[in-house]
Design a protein around this motif. Sequence first.
Motif, short mmCIF file in Angstrom:
data_model
loop_
_atom_site.label_atom_id
_atom_site.label_comp_id
_atom_site.label_asym_id
_atom_site.label_seq_id
_atom_site.Cartn_x
_atom_site.Cartn_y
_atom_site.Cartn_z
N UNK A 348 -23.57 8.49 101.16
CA UNK A 348 -22.43 7.97 101.20
C UNK A 348 -21.30 9.16 100.73
N UNK A 349 -21.39 9.89 99.93
CA UNK A 349 -20.92 11.05 99.68
C UNK A 349 -20.80 12.02 100.81
N UNK A 350 -21.92 12.20 101.55
CA UNK A 350 -22.06 13.09 102.80
C UNK A 350 -21.28 12.41 104.02
N UNK A 351 -21.15 11.07 104.05
CA UNK A 351 -20.39 10.54 105.02
C UNK A 351 -18.70 10.82 104.89
N UNK A 352 -18.31 10.63 103.67
CA UNK A 352 -17.02 11.00 103.33
C UNK A 352 -16.68 12.21 103.67
N UNK A 353 -17.51 13.25 103.54
CA UNK A 353 -17.26 14.82 103.82
C UNK A 353 -17.44 15.01 105.49
N UNK A 354 -18.24 14.43 106.29
CA UNK A 354 -18.42 14.52 107.39
C UNK A 354 -16.99 14.18 108.21
N UNK A 355 -16.45 12.98 107.44
CA UNK A 355 -15.01 12.57 108.06
C UNK A 355 -14.04 13.45 107.61
N UNK A 356 -14.11 14.59 106.78
CA UNK A 356 -13.20 15.64 106.30
C UNK A 356 -13.80 16.92 106.52
N UNK A 357 -14.05 17.16 107.89
CA UNK A 357 -14.39 18.85 108.16
C UNK A 357 -13.44 19.59 107.83
N UNK A 358 -12.10 19.27 107.56
CA UNK A 358 -11.28 20.66 107.25
C UNK A 358 -11.36 20.78 105.68
N UNK A 359 -11.71 19.70 104.99
CA UNK A 359 -11.92 20.02 103.65
C UNK A 359 -12.96 20.99 103.25
N UNK A 360 -14.19 20.71 104.04
CA UNK A 360 -15.13 21.42 103.92
C UNK A 360 -15.21 22.73 104.23
N UNK A 361 -14.29 23.17 105.33
CA UNK A 361 -13.87 24.25 105.95
C UNK A 361 -13.28 25.13 104.93
#
Length: 392
Positions: A348-361
Amino acid sequence: MRPTGQLHLGHYHGVLKNWVTLQEAYDCYFFVADWHALTTHYDDPSVIPNSIWDMVIDWLAAGVDSDSATLFVQSLVPEHAELHLLLSMITPLGWLERVPSYKDQQEKLKEKDLATYGFLGYPLLQSADILIYRAAQVPVGEDQVAHVELTREVARRFNHIYGRGANYEEEAEAARKKMGKKAAKQYAQLRKAYQEQGDAEALLKGQELLGAQQNISMEERERLLGYLEGSGRVILAEPQPLLTKASKMPGLDGQKMSKSYANTISLRETPEQVENKLKRMPTDTNRVRRTDPGDPQKCPVWQFHEVYSDLKTREWVQAGCTSAGIGCLECKAPVIEAVLDELKPIQARAAELEAQPEQVKRIIEAGSEKARAVARETMREVREAMSLQILG
């Protein structure tokens, strides 16, 4: 961690859960080792870019916190490569050839051409990865202790060669005087007691005295530590191994969970995929029919119960399997439920992060810049010690 494919439960139980614990107690640096991936994937690096981002997302989803630890990508801190190059100038070839994993990996990966300088030198790149942050401790399993010991030897050799500059004693004495009259006198007495009489207690007291000093810089403290011991200035700190428990996470076939054995459950596989894999797991070969009694010790599913099941469930499995009171699918049901429950919040957390690539970047950029600031400072001292600080 090398980005060479999807992370699986072996990574989670063997590394990531430990990282989550360590980040609360230590100042931790966790990095994606993309240059290390090239040591075995140089002929087809196409898997690396996507693996980098997937890996960082999995780290964050598993509980690694970018506010508590520094997360970065190795190749975004080019100082790692520079230190590796400079250390290669002083590291004897025999030191690298005797690293246990060198011949072991060549044997395991016979299908790859590993007769390369990069593969031979990867333990030294690991040393640079550690030394550039002046790490006090490195979390490793017992099989990796040899790599930390190589790092200690490299640091010791570097300090021996470059730790005594032309004005070493004058600079050490100048630093001693900054300690204040009383502390400076005590330091001189302890140094004399250790160097002239071999008083080990005097060495310990001297180290404690320096550790408590507020009037000197880190560089001056390191110089005085070397002066106290009769060696040179400590430019590269010798790390200690921080032993971690070996992972108990088995693969689907009972061997260690590894991509090499095609026996993994990836962290982001769908519930249907996970359930199908676990249902198809091999069991005790003596249980040909439902009515045949089995031996849990000979069954890979039992190893999963040892990881996921409580005492009551394990007793139920032991009794049911040995008496043929339960079938193999019944035995697997609690494992399937436990694995799915473990993966659900991570996915569930991974799906959230996948939808926010700019945050991961942003997390990677911030972590890499923070790491690079530390690395630059180490390299400034290394260059200066090796007479490479041409422009001051």
